[in-house]
Write an enzyme that holds these catalytic residues in place. Sequence first.
Site, short mmCIF file in Angstrom:
data_model
loop_
_atom_site.label_atom_id
_atom_site.label_comp_id
_atom_site.label_asym_id
_atom_site.label_seq_id
_atom_site.Cartn_x
_atom_site.Cartn_y
_atom_site.Cartn_z
N HIS A 155 0.88 -1.19 0.00
CA HIS A 155 0.00 0.00 0.00
C HIS A 155 0.91 1.23 0.00
O HIS A 155 1.67 1.43 -0.94
CB HIS A 155 -0.91 -0.10 1.22
N HIS B 212 -1.55 -2.21 -9.90
CA HIS B 212 -2.54 -1.64 -8.99
C HIS B 212 -3.74 -2.55 -8.94
O HIS B 212 -4.12 -3.14 -9.96
CB HIS B 212 -2.96 -0.24 -9.48
N ASP C 90 3.03 5.83 -6.93
CA ASP C 90 4.15 5.76 -6.00
C ASP C 90 5.50 5.64 -6.68
O ASP C 90 6.53 5.97 -6.09
CB ASP C 90 3.95 4.60 -5.03
N1 ACO Z 1 5.75 -7.04 -10.33
C1 ACO Z 1 5.65 -8.26 -10.90
N2 ACO Z 1 4.48 -8.94 -11.03
C2 ACO Z 1 3.38 -8.37 -10.53
C3 ACO Z 1 3.40 -7.10 -9.93
C4 ACO Z 1 4.65 -6.42 -9.84
N3 ACO Z 1 4.73 -5.23 -9.26
N4 ACO Z 1 2.16 -6.76 -9.53
C5 ACO Z 1 1.37 -7.78 -9.88
N5 ACO Z 1 2.08 -8.76 -10.49
C6 ACO Z 1 1.57 -9.99 -11.06
C7 ACO Z 1 1.26 -11.02 -9.97
O1 ACO Z 1 2.36 -11.87 -9.73
C8 ACO Z 1 0.08 -11.74 -10.57
O2 ACO Z 1 0.56 -12.68 -11.50
P1 ACO Z 1 -0.25 -14.05 -11.79
O3 ACO Z 1 -1.57 -13.63 -12.37
O4 ACO Z 1 0.62 -14.77 -12.76
O5 ACO Z 1 -0.39 -14.74 -10.46
C9 ACO Z 1 -0.67 -10.67 -11.35
O6 ACO Z 1 0.32 -9.69 -11.68
C10 ACO Z 1 -1.79 -10.02 -10.56
O7 ACO Z 1 -1.27 -9.58 -9.33
P2 ACO Z 1 -2.08 -9.56 -7.97
O8 ACO Z 1 -1.14 -9.59 -6.82
O9 ACO Z 1 -3.17 -10.60 -8.00
O10 ACO Z 1 -2.74 -8.14 -8.07
P3 ACO Z 1 -3.38 -7.36 -6.88
O11 ACO Z 1 -4.43 -6.53 -7.47
O12 ACO Z 1 -3.76 -8.27 -5.77
O13 ACO Z 1 -2.15 -6.48 -6.33
C11 ACO Z 1 -0.61 -4.73 -6.03
C12 ACO Z 1 -1.96 -5.15 -6.63
C13 ACO Z 1 -0.56 -5.13 -4.53
C14 ACO Z 1 -0.50 -3.21 -6.09
C15 ACO Z 1 0.52 -5.41 -6.82
O14 ACO Z 1 0.49 -5.03 -8.18
C16 ACO Z 1 1.90 -5.13 -6.22
O15 ACO Z 1 2.33 -5.83 -5.31
N6 ACO Z 1 2.61 -4.06 -6.75
C17 ACO Z 1 3.86 -3.66 -6.20
C18 ACO Z 1 3.63 -2.83 -4.93
C19 ACO Z 1 3.10 -1.45 -5.24
O16 ACO Z 1 3.62 -0.74 -6.10
N7 ACO Z 1 2.07 -1.03 -4.47
C20 ACO Z 1 1.51 0.30 -4.59
C21 ACO Z 1 0.07 0.26 -4.92
S1 ACO Z 1 -0.50 1.87 -5.27
C22 ACO Z 1 -0.85 2.60 -3.82
O17 ACO Z 1 -0.99 2.02 -2.75
C23 ACO Z 1 -0.98 4.10 -3.86
#
Ligand code: ACO
Length: 428
Positions: free
Chosen positions: A265, A306, A364
Amino acid sequence: MTKRSATLIIDGQPHIELPMHSGTLGHDVIDIGSLGDHNVFTYDPGFSATAACQSDITYIDGEKGVLLHRGYPIEVLAEKSDYLETCYLLFEGYLPTADQKADFEKTIRYHTMVNRSMEQFISGFRYDAHPMAMLCGLVGAMSSFYHDSLDITNQQHRTISAHRLIAKMPTMAAMCHKHFIGQPYIYPDNSLSYAENFLHMMFSTPCEDYPVHPALTRAMDRIFLLHADHEQNASTSTVRLAGSSGANPFACIAAGIAALWGPAHGGANEAVLNMLSEIGDEKNIPKFVLKAKDKNDPFRLMGFGHRVYKNHDPRATVMRESCNEVLTVLGLENDPLFKLAKKLEQFALEDDYFISKKLYPNVDFYSGIILKALGIPVEMFTGIFATGRTVGWVSHWNEMITNAYRIGRPRQLYTGPALRDFPPIEER
Ligand code: ACO
């Protein structure tokens, strides 16, 4: 308009009719509130398909990359408004007139100081305490200072608490920074704008004033504005849940700060910079991108992806603009760290994995780069996010208390042992 409903059939039992509701925009919802009467609950960990409340504040269309505050697009607010005006809009529900704006700014200025006991409170933290740990404690502690405005059933009390929170967050965040780096606290200067005052409290010392370039003040204001609210995210939902028990606003916002801290987050902007340091050099980008794509490796590219935006994050577009402006003003275009960030952005945007999974740089990614360029240490990044988001949290809390609400109490799918006998200790 015809009343719509959904029909649920469980194992051939008589149909259960569930009413449906439509909002002004966005998906319709099926009202499952009566399901408990049929001895069944819904299961949705992560709340991917669950609307936990009704709200008038913010609307997001993740597919189209739309973010509206009280109906106004975030890009328009970033261009035509400023953080404090956006605060007024979020909390009050409408844009202020010129007089209302001036009054509001004056009120926020009036409340910027914190009780001197707060200084002693911060002194109690270890010299290297994380600013978010201190902020959680300080904001929670505010409830012990403002007994005059803790009646949550009184709108005037709620408004004063909101003003105090918005006004004092930058002061407390800057104090946490000063404690972290071992410098004396700098008192707010109420002749300055909100963002300018924050930078003043962060960077001035009793020996030297910190003159701020207007472009940098604008970028700081934008960072606050772009983080002001984001609908029912994890921290806002936490604030609502804490508030649903009748807890005071300071306790609720402290809970929101705790939820924001996590790297999935608000902790992401800090994680972006840590990741860039770990990557270290452009030549290592392909290796780290491979790691991010590896299912067996928990590493993810921080600042990408996201939960809601699956096209682009409209805040990221605006933030990217500010990022370029700040790097130019500060002459940092060729700084190795910022060049590395640009290369990583380009690499990921052209990579099939990131394209197919709709993983774009989020707000971010760019806010982390701007904050770093402004000279703000990474440990402070999430505290700055918390400062900007305070108005969103307090607006949602106020909305919830104003409307009819019940204590939030999710149900569960129990998968533990069934009833069993307690064995005497010698038989275990
Ligand atoms: N790098 C690599 N792979 C990723 C990333 C990433 N940053 N984000 C998602 N994926 C992949 C996952 O491994 C998943 O792959 P799969 O379908 O093969 O299993 C797919 O994309 C979907 O990801 P989820 O985790 O199911 O997506 P979710 O909606 O639950 O998570 C999140 C969103 C937490 C933001 C995620 O993209 C992440 O961890 N990003 C990095 C952290 C980040 O930048 N957070 C800031 C969010 S913005 C904010 O709070 C203002």
